[in-house]
Design a protein around this motif. Structure first.
Motif, PDB file in Angstrom:
ATOM      1  N   ASP A 127     -13.712  14.144  12.570  1.00 28.70           N
ATOM      2  CA  ASP A 127     -12.267  13.915  12.444  1.00 28.70           C
ATOM      3  C   ASP A 127     -11.983  12.495  11.958  1.00 28.70           C
ATOM      4  O   ASP A 127     -11.100  12.269  11.112  1.00 28.70           O
ATOM      5  CB  ASP A 127     -11.580  14.149  13.791  1.00 28.70           C
ATOM      6  CG  ASP A 127     -11.572  15.613  14.200  1.00 28.70           C
ATOM      7  OD1 ASP A 127     -11.793  16.478  13.327  1.00 28.70           O
ATOM      8  OD2 ASP A 127     -11.359  15.893  15.397  1.00 28.70           O
ATOM      9  N   ALA A 155     -12.667  12.130   8.280  1.00 26.92           N
ATOM     10  CA  ALA A 155     -11.599  12.731   7.477  1.00 26.92           C
ATOM     11  C   ALA A 155     -10.454  11.736   7.291  1.00 26.92           C
ATOM     12  O   ALA A 155      -9.859  11.643   6.208  1.00 26.92           O
ATOM     13  CB  ALA A 155     -11.098  14.009   8.146  1.00 26.92           C
ATOM     14  N   GLU A 156     -10.154  10.976   8.333  1.00 27.42           N
ATOM     15  CA  GLU A 156      -9.121   9.942   8.232  1.00 27.42           C
ATOM     16  C   GLU A 156      -9.563   8.826   7.286  1.00 27.42           C
ATOM     17  O   GLU A 156      -8.755   8.301   6.504  1.00 27.42           O
ATOM     18  CB  GLU A 156      -8.826   9.373   9.621  1.00 27.42           C
ATOM     19  CG  GLU A 156      -8.228  10.388  10.594  1.00 27.42           C
ATOM     20  CD  GLU A 156      -8.097   9.826  11.997  1.00 27.42           C
ATOM     21  OE1 GLU A 156      -8.549   8.673  12.224  1.00 27.42           O
ATOM     22  OE2 GLU A 156      -7.556  10.528  12.876  1.00 27.42           O
ATOM     23  N   ARG A 180     -11.591   9.136   4.752  1.00 24.62           N
ATOM     24  CA  ARG A 180     -11.523   9.657   3.386  1.00 24.62           C
ATOM     25  C   ARG A 180     -10.083   9.671   2.877  1.00 24.62           C
ATOM     26  O   ARG A 180      -9.814   9.349   1.710  1.00 24.62           O
ATOM     27  CB  ARG A 180     -12.117  11.064   3.341  1.00 24.62           C
ATOM     28  CG  ARG A 180     -12.275  11.619   1.933  1.00 24.62           C
ATOM     29  CD  ARG A 180     -12.896  13.005   1.944  1.00 24.62           C
ATOM     30  NE  ARG A 180     -13.079  13.502   0.589  1.00 24.62           N
ATOM     31  CZ  ARG A 180     -14.213  13.442  -0.092  1.00 24.62           C
ATOM     32  NH1 ARG A 180     -15.286  12.913   0.461  1.00 24.62           N
ATOM     33  NH2 ARG A 180     -14.291  13.909  -1.326  1.00 24.62           N
ATOM     34  N   ALA A 181      -9.149  10.026   3.739  1.00 26.39           N
ATOM     35  CA  ALA A 181      -7.745  10.066   3.326  1.00 26.39           C
ATOM     36  C   ALA A 181      -7.201   8.667   3.048  1.00 26.39           C
ATOM     37  O   ALA A 181      -6.414   8.467   2.114  1.00 26.39           O
ATOM     38  CB  ALA A 181      -6.910  10.757   4.397  1.00 26.39           C
ATOM     39  N   ALA A 182      -7.628   7.701   3.850  1.00 25.25           N
ATOM     40  CA  ALA A 182      -7.118   6.335   3.709  1.00 25.25           C
ATOM     41  C   ALA A 182      -7.841   5.543   2.633  1.00 25.25           C
ATOM     42  O   ALA A 182      -7.314   4.550   2.121  1.00 25.25           O
ATOM     43  CB  ALA A 182      -7.227   5.602   5.044  1.00 25.25           C
ATOM     44  N   GLY A 183      -9.072   5.948   2.315  1.00 24.84           N
ATOM     45  CA  GLY A 183      -9.866   5.173   1.368  1.00 24.84           C
ATOM     46  C   GLY A 183     -10.350   3.867   1.950  1.00 24.84           C
ATOM     47  O   GLY A 183     -10.633   2.913   1.214  1.00 24.84           O
ATOM     48  N   PHE A 198      -7.213   4.890  -4.875  1.00 22.91           N
ATOM     49  CA  PHE A 198      -6.648   4.149  -3.751  1.00 22.91           C
ATOM     50  C   PHE A 198      -6.097   2.809  -4.218  1.00 22.91           C
ATOM     51  O   PHE A 198      -6.583   2.223  -5.180  1.00 22.91           O
ATOM     52  CB  PHE A 198      -7.705   3.931  -2.668  1.00 22.91           C
ATOM     53  CG  PHE A 198      -8.312   5.201  -2.163  1.00 22.91           C
ATOM     54  CD1 PHE A 198      -7.579   6.059  -1.354  1.00 22.91           C
ATOM     55  CD2 PHE A 198      -9.602   5.559  -2.517  1.00 22.91           C
ATOM     56  CE1 PHE A 198      -8.130   7.247  -0.899  1.00 22.91           C
ATOM     57  CE2 PHE A 198     -10.162   6.738  -2.070  1.00 22.91           C
ATOM     58  CZ  PHE A 198      -9.421   7.587  -1.260  1.00 22.91           C
TER      59      PHE A 198
END
Length: 255
Positions: free
Chosen positions: A174, A177-178, A180-183, A252
């Motif tokens: 989890d 995943a955060e 990856r989303a934030a870069g 990003f």
């Protein structure tokens, strides 16, 4: 070919430790017989790739290994392209910058530029670092194929290094995943007490992950509110490096 593979396994045992190793140590690490290990070590010693302490009889990395390592760093496309970008980044921001890569299961620091806020802890060139407890390791894992995380956990587990280390597989998935989303990934005391690292991805052709670019700084005096600005500085540098490595986009930050 099998004997060569065994010899490389013996030699490779020295890549993850900074301590001299005895024959018994290497047998335990490789599962090979003492007689075989002894013969291979003698050959590496004769060729200058290993040295043997005359008192303890233990082995350590020799000068030929150093020369090969220097040649690797100097000829690697990442170091040639990254060094001027990292120097400018450190001159402008003041924090030590590190470029990290993963080879197989091993995450290690390929290049570093020291800043005035020197931190002498777990960031030296050639140091291997845990994939689950460092900002660089998290970046390199988060942006790789999903099955890579499962393979790394199966092979190495999630050992607790400090009280802040994430040791739950689902929790780490989890968290990645955060990332990856934030870069970006930020760690504070997860692999070494008193150390903060902020890392962002560097991409190459076809937007494949090539490296992680990080700031390393002491926890004392670190302001969490400044993390966003640090991430922006790193992403700007990583964007420039990614374009040099053949990436067509950098998803990003702002250009």
């Amino acid at each position: 070919m099998k004997s060569l593979t065994s010899a490389l396994a013996i030699y490779g045992a020295f890549s993850t430790t900074r301590q001299p190793l005895g024959i018994t140590d290497i047998c335990e690490r490789t599962g090979l017989a003492k007689s075989q290990v002894s013969k291979v070590l003698a050959t590496f010693r004769e060729q200058g790739f290993l040295e043997q302490d005359p008192v303890t009889r233990k082995y350590r990395v020799g000068p030929m290994s150093f020369l090969v390592g220097v040649a690797y760093a100097h000829t690697h496309v990442l170091t040639r392209q990254a060094l001027p970008i990292m120097r400018e980044l450190v001159d402008r921001c003041g924090h030590s910058a590190v470029l990290s890569v993963r080879e197989g299961d091993t995450v290690f620091h390929l290049l570093a530029v020291e800043g005035p806020f020197f931190v002498d802890s777990r960031w030296r060139v050639g140091m291997s670092v845990p994939f689950h407890a460092t900002a660089a390791g998290k970046i390199l894992t988060a942006f790789d194929a999903p099955e890579v995380l499962d393979r790394l956990i199966a092979a190495h587990g999630l050992p607790q290094i400090t009280p802040k280390t994430i040791t739950d597989p689902a929790g780490l998935a989890d968290h990645l995943a955060e990332v990856r989303a934030a870069g970006a990934a930020v760690t504070a005391g997860e692999s070494a007490p008193g150390l903060v690292a902020i890392a962002v991805p560097v991409f190459g052709e076809h937007e494949h992950i090539r490296a992680a670019l990080s700031f390393i700084m002491p926890l004392q005096g670190y302001e969490p509110d400044a993390a966003e600005a640090h991430v922006a500085d790193l992403q700007a540098a990583a964007r420039s490096l990614s374009f040099r490595l053949g990436a067509e986009t950098y998803p990003f930050g702002t250009a």
